[in-house]
Enzyme design. Sequence first.
Site, PDB file in Angstrom:
ATOM      1  CE1 TYR A 211      -3.940  -2.425   5.255  1.00 31.71           C
ATOM      2  CE2 TYR A 211      -3.029  -0.045   4.481  1.00 31.71           C
ATOM      3  CZ  TYR A 211      -3.578  -1.663   4.214  1.00 31.71           C
ATOM      4  OH  TYR A 211      -3.938  -1.861   2.774  1.00 31.71           O
TER       5      TYR A 211
ATOM      6  CB  SER B  70      -0.776   0.089   1.218  1.00 30.65           C
ATOM      7  OG  SER B  70      -1.616   1.463   1.423  1.00 30.65           O
TER       8      SER B  70
END
Length: 242
Positions: free
Chosen positions: A154, A140
């Site tokens: 995350y 990501s």
Amino acid sequence: MSTQLTVVTGGGRGIGAAISRRLAAAGHDLVITYRRDQDAAENVADQVRRSGRRALVAAVEMTDPGSIAELFDRVSAFGALTGLVNNAGAATAVGPLETNDLEDIRRDLEVNLFGVIACTQHAIGPLRRAGGGAIVNISSVAASLGGPGTYVHYAAAKAGVEAFTVGLAKELAAVNIRVNAVAPGTVWTDFHRDPDRPAKVAATIPMGRAGRPEEIAGAVAWLLSEDASYATGTTLRITGGL
């Protein structure tokens, strides 16, 4: 050309579904995993079969080593593995770190990093026996931007995925297994707790819009293809310029 068989974790929804469809169009048979939404996974599998490729659907708990082992037993019975896309992810804990629940954080870390490592460990033997293959890990843009105020844990897990990609690529290069990653920016999927978030952040993206799942799928398909035969240990950022 021999048949390609690729596992796509979380392959029934969002980016994973787009990857599954794109790989089927490129000639891959697929194993599509899901955790909760069996109907979505079966729907994608039906699309794969209509395109002339084989598809197997498997329920998997990415935090459970036993569940992952069972998945790869089923994969071995289905065919000779040539590829793995570690796409399954989770962001249950959203918001400032101080106010997030630690058990939610723990689960997110296990899904986003441990699950990737565990699936990859199980895939190495079959890929080696097939004469080599390719692994693509979905990271990501948060890995480099940090996700402040949203999900710093995350982001940390995805940074771990990118480090894992670099190290494992070097570890497996001699046995003809390539390991790469794709780092999407904000993409229009149901991953977001706020469904309007892609539109809200569009102004912060140089291209002025969020991405489409198909744009991520194209990068994954390339990394799994012979066109990427000299690419390993790299992360492709598909972020609209971030």
